[in-house]
Design a protein around this motif. Structure first.
Motif, PDB file in Angstrom:
ATOM      1  N   SER A  45       0.269   5.654  -3.859  1.00  0.00           N
ATOM      2  CA  SER A  45      -0.139   4.415  -3.077  1.00  0.00           C
ATOM      3  C   SER A  45      -1.270   4.408  -2.181  1.00  0.00           C
ATOM      4  O   SER A  45      -1.657   5.714  -1.732  1.00  0.00           O
ATOM      5  CB  SER A  45       1.120   3.991  -2.444  1.00  0.00           C
ATOM      6  OG  SER A  45       1.350   4.468  -1.135  1.00  0.00           O
ATOM      7  N   GLU A  46      -1.500   3.465  -1.660  1.00  0.00           N
ATOM      8  CA  GLU A  46      -2.643   3.368  -0.342  1.00  0.00           C
ATOM      9  C   GLU A  46      -1.881   3.928   0.753  1.00  0.00           C
ATOM     10  O   GLU A  46      -0.635   3.957   0.633  1.00  0.00           O
ATOM     11  CB  GLU A  46      -2.919   2.048   0.020  1.00  0.00           C
ATOM     12  CG  GLU A  46      -3.711   1.583  -1.267  1.00  0.00           C
ATOM     13  CD  GLU A  46      -4.311   0.431  -1.129  1.00  0.00           C
ATOM     14  OE1 GLU A  46      -4.221  -0.603   0.093  1.00  0.00           O
ATOM     15  OE2 GLU A  46      -4.831  -0.334  -2.091  1.00  0.00           O
ATOM     16  N   THR A  47      -2.626   4.475   1.798  1.00  0.00           N
ATOM     17  CA  THR A  47      -1.952   5.020   2.988  1.00  0.00           C
ATOM     18  C   THR A  47      -1.594   3.878   4.035  1.00  0.00           C
ATOM     19  O   THR A  47      -0.814   4.142   5.100  1.00  0.00           O
ATOM     20  CB  THR A  47      -2.696   6.138   3.606  1.00  0.00           C
ATOM     21  OG1 THR A  47      -3.903   5.590   3.909  1.00  0.00           O
ATOM     22  CG2 THR A  47      -3.062   7.210   2.626  1.00  0.00           C
ATOM     23  N   GLY A  48      -2.464   2.661   3.943  1.00  0.00           N
ATOM     24  CA  GLY A  48      -2.088   1.745   4.842  1.00  0.00           C
ATOM     25  C   GLY A  48      -3.248   2.078   6.200  1.00  0.00           C
ATOM     26  O   GLY A  48      -3.522   1.285   7.362  1.00  0.00           O
ATOM     27  N   GLN A  49      -3.858   3.141   5.921  1.00  0.00           N
ATOM     28  CA  GLN A  49      -4.781   3.520   7.007  1.00  0.00           C
ATOM     29  C   GLN A  49      -6.294   3.466   6.753  1.00  0.00           C
ATOM     30  O   GLN A  49      -7.326   3.756   7.214  1.00  0.00           O
ATOM     31  CB  GLN A  49      -4.682   4.908   7.709  1.00  0.00           C
ATOM     32  CG  GLN A  49      -3.285   4.973   8.032  1.00  0.00           C
ATOM     33  CD  GLN A  49      -3.229   4.905   9.505  1.00  0.00           C
ATOM     34  OE1 GLN A  49      -3.854   5.376  10.483  1.00  0.00           O
ATOM     35  NE2 GLN A  49      -1.944   3.778   9.929  1.00  0.00           N
TER      36      GLN A  49
END
Lengths: 358, 358
Positions: A45-49
């Motif tokens: 997934s994306e890391t959100g960062q």
């Protein structure tokens, strides 16, 4: 009690010979149909960062003759920087203290209880190198003395002692893109194994004339090519794509680790997320799909399939996408020795068990 | 620090409404393509003790909007005794102290670090029941007041509060094979929820006339049949096979949990090992294979697919073979509340991380 062990414990007490022996026994169990090679799943997934990709990976496997099952977990922040003229996969140590997250949980198959928990680092590279060594043991020429090693990182560091455990190696030529790094690596490995190690100025210079070629890199692209290798050699790789497809096609005998590893169905990512590793793997898998019927290492070990028919054969072992039973095997050897030597921190097993039917 | 939590913690602080909310948010993420439903793998072998089968199961999933990934592990000794006229799957508590082994590990997707470790028991049944409740919320008639519950075990115990969280239920009729057990269960649940609970003498007696039918058993065979259910009802099951194929075929709308769960490729067993669950599942999967295109719960929740078109529809939600993202969602809700309330035992995160590139 459940034993909490460390990478230092593994480094200090588990010998490469013990690891290879445990793996060889497990492969024999696989051939006999009594071990469970195990599932494999990679979720991303994306890391959100905004930096890189989060990857949660799990492998599992059971080796009944050793009485254990194992699950290996990786919780990684992945990036793919350009370096040394190619793209490498790098895991960022973002956990507190600048650390990585890889764990093995070992379970008793007669009670289900967790026997041990330990970080995967040392055992992981020992089982990779130990498996490469089994390929060498059963496929390389008996009289092989000169080896080439492409890579000087964490995995490469275990390949040297593993190789030396199965053949009487006199010289290893090592190439990696950073000259200072390969120089230091050769000094370190020579001191550790007593084998002459020479840094090579290029991969080609390392490889030409070698009896055995080991690829142990984080490279996303090819690092070993057809033109560099000749009859009688044994080549091996730990990552899909390290060996150029033409070099694999040129081999007289190609042995794969396990057919499950040729399928791409174990990666689970949201649409639109770019995973360089995956796209490359998908391509090379397409080119190599005729390998689905190739003999597996387990069958070579028990003599059901040939690892080499003559000294002139070019042989190739593709040691990628390991399976969980390797962690069960190496983990069992590690745990038993640690228990016998009183190593590790004893945690209450009740912490990891429960009194309700789950 | 990594938080070690218990089933008691989950039971005391995680409310069913919080669990349902977390799950609903995760399903919305799944619909939007940003969550990773996750892989699933079941490995089985002999136990070496002659009693039952050893099963090592792993699920994983990521919910980016909650910032977590989770892996759920079960290390079970399975048996299939005959009981109450049918075969049930029973997990034997063989770990020290007569305990079971189910674990959830929760990871932070921005750092990779392990946030929490806890036994799966309470969270596992809450996410199953919470998911069944989401099926009821989006598929059952708004005016449903009478429910039937088949089963009075661990899973059933969570279905009652979950159901009552999403519909104004006045009466639940419960059947399970043991009369004393179902009687005690009804008393316990009535006291807990304030809803009238009546033990029924047969599954048919419980089901006939009910607006909602919940199957929550360990039965290997069918427990709910076509002839017992009529227009307007909503039926749901937590195990493949609980609802007879003809009853599923009779439904106007069938919603599945996830298409990945209709495939059988996630079971990895040596040849010759008899796994009653698997053989039965394979059969019913064959009969039901036309469900591969059925709408998924996530799409019903966001309104992309209809859960019900009229009050006369017979609707069916097949809530089996859960996925790891459910543990990420429910686990995140549990972990955050535990952290806020100062619950749990803080373990050094360094125990579960490492200083080498794995």
């Amino acid at each position: 009690m459940t034993l909490l062990l460390t990478n230092e414990d593994a480094d200090e007490i588990l010998t490469m010979n013990e690891c290879i022996d445990a793996l060889e026994g497990a492969y024999r169990d696989i051939s006999r149909g009594i071990a469970t090679p195990g599932g494999r799943s990679v979720m991303v997934s994306e890391t959100g960062q905004g930096d890189g990709v989060y990857a949660l990976k799990m492998l599992g496997g059971i080796v009944p003759s050793l009485g254990v099952g194992a699950i290996r977990i990786n919780s990684d922040i992945l990036t793919w920087p350009e370096s040394g003229g190619g793209m490498r996969r790098v895991k960022l140590p973002k956990a507190p203290g600048g650390r990585w997250v890889g764990l093995v949980l070992l379970f008793d198959i007669t009670t289900g209880e967790p026997l041990a928990i330990f970080p995967d680092g040392v055992v992981q590279r020992m089982r990779v190198a130990g498996t490469s060594a089994l390929g060498v043991k059963y496929m390389a020429r008996e009289d092989a003395t000169i080896a080439a090693l492409i890579g000087s990182g964490w995995q490469a560091g275990s390949q040297v002692p593993a190789l030396c455990a199965v053949r009487d190696i006199k010289l290893i030529r090592c190439f990696s893109p950073n000259a200072a790094r390969r120089q230091a690596f050769c000094q370190e490995m020579a001191a550790k194994t007593g084998v002459e190690m020479i840094p090579a100025p290029s991969a080609e210079a390392a490889v030409r004339g070698a009896d055995i070629v080991l690829c142990a890199t984080n490279s996303v692209g090819n690092v070993l090519y057809r033109d560099w290798i000749g009859p009688g050699a044994h080549i091996t790789a730990i990552r899909d794509g390290e060996i150029a497809p033409a070099a694999i096609a040129a081999a007289d005998i190609v042995v794969i680790h396990h057919p499950a590893n040729l399928s791409a169905d174990h990666i689970d990512a949201p649409e639109g997320l770019t995973i360089p590793d995956q796209s490359r793997e998908a391509t090379s898998r397409d080119e190599l799909k005729d390998l689905s019927g190739a003999p597996v290492l387990a069958d070579v070990i028990i003599g059901k399939a040939a690892g080499r028919n003559s000294d002139a054969d070019l042989t190739c072992f593709l040691n990628y996408h390991g399976l969980g039973f390797q962690f069960a095997a190496a983990g069992a050897a590690f745990f038993r020795k640690a228990r016998a030597e009183g190593r590790g921190r004893e945690l209450p097993t009740e912490w990891f068990t429960e009194d309700v039917h789950p």
